[in-house]
Design a protein around this motif. Structure first.
Motif, short mmCIF file in Angstrom:
data_model
loop_
_atom_site.label_atom_id
_atom_site.label_comp_id
_atom_site.label_asym_id
_atom_site.label_seq_id
_atom_site.Cartn_x
_atom_site.Cartn_y
_atom_site.Cartn_z
N THR A 38 39.44 -5.44 87.45
CA THR A 38 38.14 -6.12 87.57
C THR A 38 37.86 -6.56 89.00
O THR A 38 36.70 -6.77 89.37
CB THR A 38 38.09 -7.35 86.64
N ASP A 255 37.13 -0.88 84.15
CA ASP A 255 37.99 -2.03 83.94
C ASP A 255 37.75 -2.61 82.54
O ASP A 255 36.99 -2.03 81.75
CB ASP A 255 37.78 -3.08 85.04
N THR A 256 38.37 -3.75 82.24
CA THR A 256 38.27 -4.30 80.89
C THR A 256 36.87 -4.80 80.56
O THR A 256 36.53 -4.96 79.38
CB THR A 256 39.27 -5.45 80.71
N SER A 257 36.06 -5.06 81.56
CA SER A 257 34.68 -5.50 81.31
C SER A 257 33.75 -4.31 81.07
O SER A 257 32.59 -4.49 80.73
CB SER A 257 34.17 -6.33 82.48
#
Length: 576
Positions: A38, A255-257
């Protein structure tokens, strides 16, 4: 034999199976170059981009960073500070963890055998039983590797992650039983792959802390390396100009977002993208990027960059079969330490201890053993019938068993090679979804013959004088086999009974030992320098390139290969 013992020990078998353990050295190193994806810029440039921070990717990145800028993209998190990773006592817990934050990802092959793939920096070296052994000299020769550099690369790895294990009574009895059974000579403690019986290395230190491929990043040049965690690579980008060969020049990752990031290669003819995403991830990513069987890619609406029908072919998983031996005496907790390397093509290993077969508490081995139903190892249920419902029923049954049910150990055999092969295909275009993989266990009758000979060798060990104090006199060999194959956890009719051949026992009780490989094999998808055939600036360096699993257990050779190829690539770079 009375029904109580039958139920007690038969059920213990289904609960004992320990997977290749999972912990990293307890003290986390100060890796200033490691960040969450992130925090990554939207656009960045490097000399090398490595996809996959696993058993090969970490030593490769550490080596290349000495004289180049390197981006290492890992879809999982850090192994450090995670209690189910950092302590041998929690061995197997990571494989049974099905939460979104798990360091492993469960998959089920089309054969019906439940399996696992790593989802953590350090890869499979964070999820295994820790056995460390080199490949055979003949394997090195056939691979076309430089023997001197191979030896130096193994030694480079061993300085940080390999140890001599302490040998307890159970492992000593298995060792001596192997010798009585004719698996000779005894070669003592050695990392080398030699016919006979030996004590191998382990990546667990004397305090029970695991040392993984991630630890090899301690050798990196911090100014030359960037490691991004939770970075899921969706696609390799190719530059295609006229009739020139496609050239890899960047990757897209999220990324995780869900934010999209692009990383590109710096200008320069020697800069490359290297895929080290494992036997499932590497062929999967090539296909998602347009390199694979054209018909299959078009069926998933993927633009074809290169029609390469051999991507995803040659998938193999070494079948494992085991026999549980209940012990009248307490036995030490042990993972794989002794191995018998036979001439007929089967490797004999063992594990023991209540901590890996049973116990109490939320993190007890009753939940997390190598043969625990929580990690999907239900040898008492045929492969296709190992459903979530079957697992849940097995776990519940185990909770009500007495502690004595888990006293003992397992002697197992793994097939060399194997000869049987299968294939891998995409299910979806999401890189985080498991592909479809078929291993075709025992499709080649030579593998089945090796299994039978391995089981017959286990019988000789159990009935040896050296092993006598760890077995009940009234539990004969046919009874032990019948317990293993037809324990009360068996939910549906089985084929095996003592009057039937061992071939049926092998088929009914087959499990994985997590040594799957193939999909991007040398001579088919990559050349001898691991460059992808038909495109430029792209290599694959990991177990997906293997035609056969090296040694009795592959992790040492996968780590060696990362270092070995890093040295070779840097040599080529500096020479130009």
């Amino acid at each position: 034999m009375n029904l109580g013992w039958w139920r007690l020990f038969g059920a213990a078998f289904a609960g004992f199976l320990f997977f290749h353990g999972f912990s990293a050295s307890e003290k986390a190193p100060n890796f200033s170059f490691m960040h969450n994806a992130t925090s990554a810029p939207t656009l960045s440039y490097y000399d090398y981009i490595i996809v996959g921070g696993g058993t090969a990717g970490c030593p490769l990145a550490a080596t290349l960073s000495q004289n180049a800028t390197v981006l290492l993209l890992e879809r999982g998190g850090s192994p450090y500070g995670n209690p189910i990773i950092t302590n041998m006592a929690n061995f197997g817990a990571a494989i049974s963890d099905l939460s979104p934050s798990s360091p492993s990802q469960r998959f089920i092959s089309e054969d019906g055998v439940i399996n696992a793939r790593p989802l953590v920096l350090g890869g499979g070296s964070c999820l295994n039983a820790g056995f460390y052994t080199r490949a055979a000299i003949e394997y090195v020769r056939q691979a076309g590797w430089d023997g001197r550099l191979v030896n130096e690369s193994y030694q480079w790895v061993e300085k940080l992650v390999a140890f001599e294990p302490p040998l307890g009574q159970w492992q000593s009895a298995v060792r001596d039983g192997l010798i009585e059974a004719g698996v000779v000579p005894f070669n003592g403690f050695t990392y080398d792959h030699i016919y006979g019986t030996k004590v191998g290395g382990t990546i667990f230190d004397q305090q029970g802390n695991r040392h993984t491929a991630a630890d090899l990043l301690e050798n990196a040049n911090p100014s030359g390396l960037t490691v991004l965690l939770y970075a899921s690579v969706h696609k390799i980008l190719f530059a295609i100009k006229g009739k020139r060969r496609p050239k890899a020049h960047g990757v897209i990752f999220r990324d995780t977002s869900g934010a999209k990031h692009s990383a590109y290669l710096n200008d320069g003819s020697k800069n490359e993208i290297i895929v080290s995403a494992g036997a499932l991830g590497s062929p999967q990513l090539l296909m998602l990027s347009g390199v694979g069987p054209a018909v299959h890619l078009k069926a998933h609406n993927i633009t074809v960059v290169l029609d390469q029908p051999l991507v995803g072919q040659g998938m193999s998983d070494n079948p494992m079969n085991a026999v549980f031996v209940p012990s009248p005496l307490p036995v030490e907790v042990s993972l794989i330490q002794v191995v018998g390397i036979t001439h007929f093509g089967s490797y004999i290993e063992a594990a023991s201890g209540e901590n890996f077969a049973g116990g109490g508490g939320s993190s007890s081995p009753r939940d997390y053993g190598m043969f625990s139903p929580k990690i999907g190892q239900l040898s008492t249920v045929p492969p296709k019938q190992r459903t979530p419902e079957a697992i849940a029923k097995a776990v519940e049954y185990m909770k009500n068993l007495e502690q004595a049910a888990f006293r003992g150990g397992f002697i197992l055999e793994k097939i060399m090679g194997p000869i049987s092969i299968g294939h891998l295909e995409l299910r979806t275009r999401n890189p985080n979804d498991n592909p479809s993989v078929t291993f075709n266990y025992f499709k080649d009758p030579r593998d089945l013959k090796r299994c039978v000979q391995g089981i017959q060798t286990i019988e000789k060990i159990i009935e040896s004088k050296s092993f006598s104090k760890f077995r009940y006199d009234y539990l004969s060999w046919p009874v032990l086999l019948n317990m293993t194959a037809n324990a009360p956890l068996n939910l549906l009719p089985k084929h095996y009974n003592p009057s039937m051949p061992l071939e049926e026992f092998c088929k009914d009780t087959v499990m994985t030992i997590w040594h799957y490989h193939g999909g991007c094999q040398v001579g088919k998808v990559v050349d001898l320098d691991y460059k992808v055939l038909g495109v430029d600036a792209l290599r694959v360096i990991d177990g997906s390139t293997f035609n056969y699993s090296p040694g009795t257990n592959p992790q040492a050779t996968v780590m060696m290969l990362g270092r070995y190829m890093g040295v070779k690539i840097l040599g080529e770079r500096l020479a130009n």
